[in-house]
Design a protein around this motif. Structure first.
Motif, short mmCIF file in Angstrom:
data_model
loop_
_atom_site.label_atom_id
_atom_site.label_comp_id
_atom_site.label_asym_id
_atom_site.label_seq_id
_atom_site.Cartn_x
_atom_site.Cartn_y
_atom_site.Cartn_z
N VAL A 1 -2.52 0.66 -6.60
CA VAL A 1 -3.32 -0.25 -7.42
C VAL A 1 -2.53 -1.53 -7.71
O VAL A 1 -3.07 -2.63 -7.62
N SER A 2 -1.25 -1.38 -8.03
CA SER A 2 -0.43 -2.56 -8.31
C SER A 2 -0.34 -3.46 -7.07
O SER A 2 -0.44 -4.69 -7.17
N ALA A 3 -0.13 -2.84 -5.91
CA ALA A 3 -0.03 -3.62 -4.68
C ALA A 3 -1.32 -4.37 -4.39
O ALA A 3 -1.30 -5.53 -3.94
N PHE A 4 -2.44 -3.71 -4.63
CA PHE A 4 -3.73 -4.36 -4.41
C PHE A 4 -3.90 -5.57 -5.32
O PHE A 4 -4.29 -6.66 -4.88
N LEU A 5 -3.58 -5.39 -6.60
CA LEU A 5 -3.74 -6.47 -7.56
C LEU A 5 -2.76 -7.61 -7.32
O LEU A 5 -3.05 -8.78 -7.58
N GLU A 6 -1.58 -7.25 -6.78
CA GLU A 6 -0.55 -8.25 -6.52
C GLU A 6 -0.62 -8.81 -5.11
O GLU A 6 0.22 -9.63 -4.71
N LYS A 7 -1.62 -8.37 -4.36
CA LYS A 7 -1.86 -8.85 -3.00
C LYS A 7 -0.63 -8.69 -2.09
O LYS A 7 -0.20 -9.62 -1.41
N ARG A 8 -0.09 -7.46 -2.09
CA ARG A 8 1.05 -7.13 -1.24
C ARG A 8 0.81 -5.75 -0.62
O ARG A 8 -0.10 -5.02 -1.02
N LYS A 9 1.62 -5.40 0.37
CA LYS A 9 1.51 -4.09 0.99
C LYS A 9 2.16 -3.04 0.09
O LYS A 9 3.25 -3.27 -0.45
N PRO A 10 1.51 -1.89 -0.07
CA PRO A 10 2.10 -0.85 -0.93
C PRO A 10 3.27 -0.15 -0.23
O PRO A 10 3.35 -0.11 0.99
N ALA A 11 4.17 0.37 -1.05
CA ALA A 11 5.31 1.16 -0.53
C ALA A 11 5.18 2.57 -1.10
O ALA A 11 5.70 2.88 -2.17
N PHE A 12 4.45 3.41 -0.38
CA PHE A 12 4.19 4.77 -0.87
C PHE A 12 5.40 5.67 -0.62
O PHE A 12 6.09 5.55 0.40
N LYS A 13 5.64 6.60 -1.55
CA LYS A 13 6.79 7.49 -1.45
C LYS A 13 6.42 8.98 -1.51
O LYS A 13 7.27 9.84 -1.51
N GLY A 14 5.11 9.25 -1.57
CA GLY A 14 4.69 10.65 -1.63
C GLY A 14 4.99 11.29 -2.97
O GLY A 14 5.23 12.50 -3.04
#
Length: 260
Positions: free
Chosen positions: A246-259
């Motif tokens: 959600v943060s990545a979407f709002l900040e217009k960046r690619k998410p860094a998922f860690k599981g």
């Protein structure tokens, strides 16, 4: 355990499990099923693996079926126990796994071979693949989930025709039926499977696992699929990955998922 009938290789975060009985058309004997149980259990619990490809050695067969030579000595009880054991330890294990499994179908996928492919979450086939459930030609029916999964994937009418006539279908027919996701040339088979998994690996691992759980619930009679979806949706809100997404979407960046 040291594998005798399969090969397991890891390429970055993808594990490739290869049936390695080319002289037997990669037929599924009991020893091979035991090795598949071990290999998939290891892959599902290995944090360094995000997805799995299963394929067969050579161009002739993914898996040409079960090893019929082992059937002759079985009685009714032993046959039922053999099928139940394989269901639990291999076919249901794959279908209910927490990581995506792609079947790369090269050549014949018959009987237990097609059942193995259908237990996977996604199926890619080479253009020369032939698929079918020919068990009635032996006085048998599919015993590793074929009657159920084929019906769910292609519908009752097509499934009954395939199983009762024992006819094989081409990769293109399987694609039209919805049995296969993609048909590619033999040279493109593994790259296509890897391409699909690489795309999935960009997504949130816990969310991918939740999708598998919820989608599988759609065909179960003992659970409410909609309720399963609601619960899995809610669980996502307890994950760090959801907050990151959600943060990545709002900040217009690619998410860094860690599981997490």
């Amino acid at each position: 355990m040291a594998f005798q009938n399969i090969l397991v290789e890891q390429k970055e975060r993808i594990a490739c499990i290869t049936l390695n009985r080319e002289t037997k058309m990669n037929a599924l004997n009991q020893a091979t099923l035991a090795e598949l149980n071990e290999a998939f259990t290891q892959a599902f619990t290995n944090e360094n693996i995000g997805g799995i490809i299963i394929t067969g050695t050579g161009s002739k067969a993914f898996v040409a079926g079960g090893d019929i030579s082992e059937f002759a000595a079985l009685d009714e009880h032993a046959a039922s126990e053999m099928a139940r054991d394989a269901h639990n330890k291999v076919f249901n294990l794959i279908e209910n796994g927490n990581k995506p499994v792609v079947a790369a179908v090269n050549g014949f996928a018959l009987g237990g071979g097609l059942e193995l492919a259908m237990a996977c979450h996604i199926r890619v086939a080479s253009s020369n693949a032939k698929l079918g459930l020919p068990e009635v030609t032996l006085g048998l029916i599919p015993g590793y989930g074929g009657t159920q999964r084929l019906t769910r994937l292609v519908g009752k009418g097509r499934a009954l025709e395939m199983m009762m006539t024992a006819d094989m279908i081409t990769a293109e027919e399987a694609y039209r039926y919805g049995l296969i996701n993609h048909v590619v040339s033999a040279d493109e088979l593994l790259p296509k499977a890897e391409e699909i998994l690489q795309k999935i690996l960009l997504r949130a691992p816990l969310a991918v696992a939740a999708v598998i759980t919820a989608a599988n619930a759609a065909s179960r009679q003992d659970v409410n699929g909609f309720e399963t979806e609601i619960l899995e949706f809610g669980k996502c809100f307890a994950t760090t990955d959801m907050k990151e997404g959600v943060s990545a979407f709002l900040e217009k960046r690619k998410p860094a998922f860690k599981g997490l």
